[in-house]
Design an enzyme around this catalytic site. Structure first.
Site, PDB file in Angstrom:
ATOM      1  CB  CYS A 392      16.435 -31.886  40.443  1.00 45.59           C
ATOM      2  SG  CYS A 392      15.810 -30.290  39.909  1.00 45.59           S
ATOM      3  CG  HIS A 523      15.546 -33.916  36.453  1.00 41.91           C
ATOM      4  ND1 HIS A 523      15.155 -34.599  37.581  1.00 41.91           N
ATOM      5  CD2 HIS A 523      15.037 -32.675  36.573  1.00 41.91           C
ATOM      6  CE1 HIS A 523      14.429 -33.799  38.352  1.00 41.91           C
ATOM      7  NE2 HIS A 523      14.344 -32.624  37.757  1.00 41.91           N
ATOM      8  CD  GLU A 525      16.249 -37.927  36.654  1.00 41.55           C
ATOM      9  OE1 GLU A 525      17.439 -37.596  36.821  1.00 41.55           O
ATOM     10  OE2 GLU A 525      15.300 -37.317  37.171  1.00 41.55           O
TER      11      GLU A 525
HETATM   12  N1  GLN Z   1      11.654 -28.045  43.950  1.00 42.45           N
HETATM   13  C1  GLN Z   1      12.902 -27.721  43.358  1.00 42.45           C
HETATM   14  C2  GLN Z   1      12.793 -26.551  42.403  1.00 42.45           C
HETATM   15  O1  GLN Z   1      11.737 -26.214  41.954  1.00 42.45           O
HETATM   16  C3  GLN Z   1      13.483 -28.929  42.652  1.00 42.45           C
HETATM   17  C4  GLN Z   1      12.662 -29.434  41.511  1.00 42.45           C
HETATM   18  C5  GLN Z   1      13.005 -30.824  41.096  1.00 42.45           C
HETATM   19  O2  GLN Z   1      13.601 -31.576  41.838  1.00 42.45           O
HETATM   20  N2  GLN Z   1      12.598 -31.204  39.903  1.00 42.45           N
HETATM   21  O3  GLN Z   1      13.773 -25.933  42.062  1.00 42.45           O
END
Ligand code: GLN
Length: 569
Positions: A392, A523, A525
């Protein structure tokens, strides 16, 4: 409406928190499904937060996102991992959610002008949600964990709902109490009194536990089993010993030593299809965790683990588990090292330490802290061909790093950090900008499962072995479509995109250039399971293992690392 013949098992904590109610619930679910029942696991969180998305990860641990996009507590992650199944949104409840629904109904005149009160309206809203969850996926048994400990003010309404369920559905509702038996050093023996008191306290709510799970450092002896049984009106066989174990994955096997699935089935008046729990694949997995001797060292560069003098990794629990599963799957044990991203900003030369790891992960995150440190780490991993996996934010920062240092987009950044950057390679989509203007932050995150299609010949495609995937998201920003071709021309491949090609889901370098330099906007995971390790983590661990073998063949790097290490639990 209540389902006919559906069984409800409530798991309630006594004595103190943090003794493993969540793992107990997950293990009971695992065992009942191993006896052939379709089990539903529910978590009730007594917070007023409407979901877990607004809670601080350092304080509360990871936010676990379901396919539906609901942001929940990390226990839901354990449930899915133990059951090896995705769970629906109906299975997670907070007090905030319940009160919000009641207040909305009141505003919409759905209570026909009644005086709206905690009893019956809030209580019945809770019960209706239990029924709805039971009905949502054709399960036969709901195991419901009530957050907090007996006697807490916050969870009393849920206790009351559970009590009423028992009186409405005699024979179909069971109560399990998870307690703790201390062995005070000065006394030298295991004490049952706190457990007796906790059960009495539960009795004062009108609830009598049917089963007691006795958590303790050591196994419970017969004498103490009988004491709890006698003092608290519980059958001795229903007092289950639950001593500390090496790994949470031992818990179901340990419970079964005390025949807990037989006890549950008998108490619920059920007929099991199989005589014993089918735990073959589970045991194979547990054996793998014990047999893996060779170790690989993975650095996780993040920010949510420093609380005072302690290093807490709860904010990254799914990442930890995902790496471990894939490591066990390939016969090794992963040692995770927590590196604070900030340190890479402040200490020149620190990046060199990264050479002593077999792989680097930059997990998800929000905000400014440690960003430039993470970018330094990613650059170093790219230039030194250290396996890198960005999750992410870790993918967004990987794109920024590549844009800045390879694609020649000086000052490239994400709108989250520098809205004035001349190259906003990570940006908001136009619909989101509108919402944020109106302070409608709730609707601006991409949450839950979305499909993606994979490009032929890429690491991603080879790992997944399929054309289309579905993965869970939790982010606000995206790779800006305006920069995609510029970045691709510079050599980074977007190997996964949304089916319409608009959103970049996976970025990677060709394997001819780097053994593993890959990031996902989603994600992965969140969908890694002990019996079904995640294909991308498998691919990452495979190259990390290869690097480890190479490194031990020629020990060229002095380690000199001094970091908090989490050994496999
Ligand atoms: N801060 C980033 C976003 O909002 C990534 C979010 C995250 O890693 N869950 O897009």
């Amino acid at each position: 409406m209540a389902l006919k013949n559906h069984k409800y098992v409530f798991v309630i904590g006594g004595v103190m928190s943090g003794v493993g109610k969540g793992i107990t619930t997950a293990s009971i679910g695992k065992l009942l499904s191993a006896r052939g029942f379709k089990v539903n696991l529910l978590k009730v969180d007594p917070y007023l937060n409407v979901d877990a998305g607004t809670m601080n990860p350092t304080e509360h641990g990871e936010t676990f996102v379901l396919d539906s996009g609901l942001e929940t507590d990390q226990d839901m992650g354990n449930y899915e991992r133990f059951l090896n199944r995705s769970l629906p949104a109906e299975n997670y409840l907070t007090s905030g959610m319940v009160y919000q629904a009641v207040i909305e109904k009141e505003r919409n005149l759905q209570y026909d002008g009644a005086c709206v009160e905690a009893i019956p309206h809030v209580r019945d809203e809770i019960i209706d949600r239990f029924y709805k969850a039971a009905d949502s996926n054709g399960s036969q048994i709901s195991v419901i964990e009530i957050g907090g400990t007996v006697g807490d003010f916050q969870n009393a309404m849920f206790m009351e709902a559970a009590r009423v369920m028992h009186s409405r559905h005699p024979g179909d509702v069971l109560f399990i109490m998870v307690t703790y038996l201390p062995v005070p050093k000065t006394v030298g023996e295991m004490k049952t009194k706190p457990t007796q008191n906790a059960i009495r306290q539960l009795n004062s709510y009108g609830i009598q536990p049917d089963i007691v799970i006795a958590r303790a450092e050591l196994p419970l002896d017969n004498r103490r089993k009988e004491k709890i049984a006698n003092q608290c009106n519980i059958r001795p066989n229903n007092v289950i010993s639950a001593p500390d174990v090496d790994s949470i994955y031992d818990v179901p096997l340990n419970f079964e030593r005390d025949n807990i699935s037989d006890v549950l089935i008998k108490e619920l008046g059920l007929q099991a299809k199989s005589k014993s729990a089918d735990l073959k694949s589970w045991k194979t997995f547990v054996n793998k965790t014990k047999r893996a001797k060779k170790e690989i060292d993975i650095a996780v560069v993040g920010k949510y683990f420093n609380t005072g003098d302690f290093v807490l990794s709860d904010a990254y629990i799914s990442v930890i588990e995902a790496i471990k599963y894939s490591a066990y799957y390939s016969g090794v044990k992963a040692n995770l090292h927590w590196l604070s991203a900030k340190d890479f900003e402040d200490k020149p030369g620190k990046t060199k330490e990264l050479l002593s790891y077999d792989g680097i992960i930059v997990p998800g995150g929000f905000g400014q802290t440690g960003i430039e440190g993470k970018i330094k780490v990613i650059k170093f991993a790219r230039e030194n061909k250290i396996p890198y996996f960005g999750l992410c934010y870790g993918m967004q920062l990987m794109v920024i790093e590549y844009a800045r240092h390879v694609a020649g987009l000086k000052g490239a950044n994400t709108r989250e950090i520098d809205p004035k950057s001349s190259h906003l390679v990570i940006d908001l989509m136009p619909e989101q900008i509108e919402k944020i203007k109106n302070k409608d932050y709730g609707g601006t995150m991409r949450l839950g499962a979305y499909p993606a299609v994979l490009k032929k010949g890429t690491i991603a495609k080879k790992a997944y072995k399929t054309e289309e995937i579905s993965e869970r998201h939790r982010h606000r920003y995206e790779v800006s479509p305006e920069y995609v071709s510029k970045i691709e021309e510079a050599g980074l491949i977007f190997s996964g995109t949304s089916p319409d090609g608009k959103l970049m889901e996976i970025a990677e370098l060709p394997q001819s250039e780097h053994p593993f330099f890959l990031g996902t906007q989603f994600h992965p995971e969140l969908k890694a399971r002990p019996l079904d390790p995640h294909p991308l983590f498998n691919a990452f661990v495979k190259v990390a293992k290869a690097r480890n073998q190479e490194r031990s063949a020629k020990p060229a790097f002095s380690s000199g690392k001094k970091t908090a290490t989490i050994k496999a639990k």
